[in-house]
Design a protein around this motif. Sequence first.
Motif, PDB file in Angstrom:
ATOM      1  N   PRO A 240     -30.641 -15.702  19.975  1.00 45.13           N
ATOM      2  CA  PRO A 240     -29.613 -15.482  18.955  1.00 45.13           C
ATOM      3  C   PRO A 240     -29.259 -14.011  18.715  1.00 45.13           C
ATOM      4  O   PRO A 240     -28.064 -13.657  18.744  1.00 45.13           O
ATOM      5  N   PRO A 241     -30.229 -13.102  18.497  1.00 41.07           N
ATOM      6  CA  PRO A 241     -29.829 -11.717  18.230  1.00 41.07           C
ATOM      7  C   PRO A 241     -29.160 -11.046  19.419  1.00 41.07           C
ATOM      8  O   PRO A 241     -28.188 -10.300  19.256  1.00 41.07           O
ATOM      9  N   THR A 242     -29.642 -11.321  20.632  1.00 38.85           N
ATOM     10  CA  THR A 242     -29.037 -10.705  21.814  1.00 38.85           C
ATOM     11  C   THR A 242     -27.630 -11.229  22.041  1.00 38.85           C
ATOM     12  O   THR A 242     -26.705 -10.463  22.339  1.00 38.85           O
ATOM     13  N   GLY A 243     -27.446 -12.537  21.895  1.00 43.34           N
ATOM     14  CA  GLY A 243     -26.123 -13.118  22.090  1.00 43.34           C
ATOM     15  C   GLY A 243     -25.117 -12.635  21.061  1.00 43.34           C
ATOM     16  O   GLY A 243     -23.964 -12.323  21.400  1.00 43.34           O
ATOM     17  N   GLN A 244     -25.519 -12.528  19.800  1.00 43.08           N
ATOM     18  CA  GLN A 244     -24.602 -12.072  18.760  1.00 43.08           C
ATOM     19  C   GLN A 244     -24.247 -10.599  18.935  1.00 43.08           C
ATOM     20  O   GLN A 244     -23.089 -10.202  18.756  1.00 43.08           O
ATOM     21  N   ALA A 245     -25.234  -9.781  19.286  1.00 41.15           N
ATOM     22  CA  ALA A 245     -24.949  -8.365  19.513  1.00 41.15           C
ATOM     23  C   ALA A 245     -24.022  -8.183  20.697  1.00 41.15           C
ATOM     24  O   ALA A 245     -23.096  -7.348  20.674  1.00 41.15           O
ATOM     25  N   LEU A 246     -24.250  -8.942  21.760  1.00 40.05           N
ATOM     26  CA  LEU A 246     -23.391  -8.869  22.942  1.00 40.05           C
ATOM     27  C   LEU A 246     -21.970  -9.284  22.608  1.00 40.05           C
ATOM     28  O   LEU A 246     -20.992  -8.637  23.020  1.00 40.05           O
ATOM     29  N   LEU A 247     -21.835 -10.347  21.840  1.00 36.85           N
ATOM     30  CA  LEU A 247     -20.501 -10.823  21.465  1.00 36.85           C
ATOM     31  C   LEU A 247     -19.774  -9.809  20.593  1.00 36.85           C
ATOM     32  O   LEU A 247     -18.578  -9.538  20.789  1.00 36.85           O
ATOM     33  N   ALA A 248     -20.472  -9.222  19.617  1.00 41.58           N
ATOM     34  CA  ALA A 248     -19.847  -8.226  18.752  1.00 41.58           C
ATOM     35  C   ALA A 248     -19.430  -6.995  19.548  1.00 41.58           C
ATOM     36  O   ALA A 248     -18.389  -6.391  19.285  1.00 41.58           O
TER      37      ALA A 248
END
Length: 472
Positions: free
Chosen positions: A130-138
């Motif tokens: 979750p944190p890696t995916g959200q940071a990548l998306l942002a």
Amino acid sequence: MTAGTRSAGPAAGESDRIGGRLLAMSLVLVLGTFMASLDSTIVNVGLRTLSVEFGASVTEVQWASTAYLLAVVAAAPMSGWLAERFGARRVWLAAVAVFLAGSLACALAWSTTSLAAFRVLQGFGGGLLPPTGQALLARVAGKSRTGRIMSIVGVVPMLAPVFGPLAGGTLLEVADWSWLFLVNIPVGLVAMLLAVWLVPRVPAAEQVSRFDLRGAMLLSPGLAAVLFGLTDIGSEDRNPPAAVTALLVGAGLLTAFLVHALRSDRMPLVDPRLLSTPPLGAAVLALFVAAASVFGTMFLLPMYLQSGRGLSAWDAGLMLAPQGVGAVLGSLLVVKPLIDRVAPRTIVVTGFALIIAATVPFTQLGGLADGWLTAALFVRGVGTSMIASPVMTIVYTGVDQELLPRASSALSLVNYVGGAIGTAGLAVLLEVRLAATDDVAASFSEAFWCVLGLCVLAFAGALRLPRTAPSR
């Protein structure tokens, strides 16, 4: 250029428009997040089945869930540094691979000990997703599009406790217990293949601070100890001395980490100053209380529907589905069109107002008809969708691009710890009330008064959020 060499970031002339490729990429990344979030709840439905399979008590099998959560909380703080050091896409793909390897191993487990050990491996991958995916998306979306993208993906963590029991019950109706874990394999492989094609490569940071080894040795074990203590307090076969010892040790380690992080001249594993800077502090408080409320409610309601109204796990899952439907519709039809045009405070305060109104009926469960219960859950889902996305948008647009991985790992920790504290506190309260009275409905109703109090507290905290729309 190929997908592997595209640079991250919004394309020229497209900074304010969400194209089909960005939308598809967000759905791929959220698929990984949903898979990891769902797995933390889906196994709970199969605890009794697993206890029969392995010839163990439910308490022993419970370690399968506890081990997963401990690994998730231990891994999440490292996601920020790993993304900076190796690149967010590479870390995300590796996390999916670790999660799938753990899932396959869990399906082949031969005892409760082996299952708990393999759940640790699975949880380590799940904690990074979750944190890696959200940071990548942002990072790829850019600040001008982050709000609308987060309105699509931000509701996912809140859906896991709604759909987890339903998915687990469905699988156990038609398949062997091993499919509680094997179901992740095709989903994860599809997500990896699509990510290689759709997700651009985000380069590693040019200058990466040394890994905060001291901080990792304090923070991850401290969080794991606190979570273990809370989980043990909320379990049926609690061991008070062990739980209190774990909480004290965890509190000591977290205090030592806080001192270390504030005094260190290098970037700490998680920077507490990110959480205290206005308006990030108010945003984090809102997310923390929302997680405690949502996960606490989804702990109480399935238990009440099964023990108080005699429903099966499947029927209880169906009864809870309207909250997930409300969350999806609220995210797409309410939050997405408004998130860039309306002040975050307006959206979040309205969301908490809806949650408060929809929680009041749960304080009177004894006389609550099924129709009113369904309507209240739907309204609660709409309100929940109006909290996570604006809060994440405040954080992701309020920090520098290079700090996105660190901020994302901090948000994930807030969500996990808030959910654990809410669930454990309500479990203890419920246990005390059930021991004092035979009125099951009244006991659950009193627990929901505490949920209502949490929502009112969050409503008051949300009044400190920004009053200006992001577009201004």
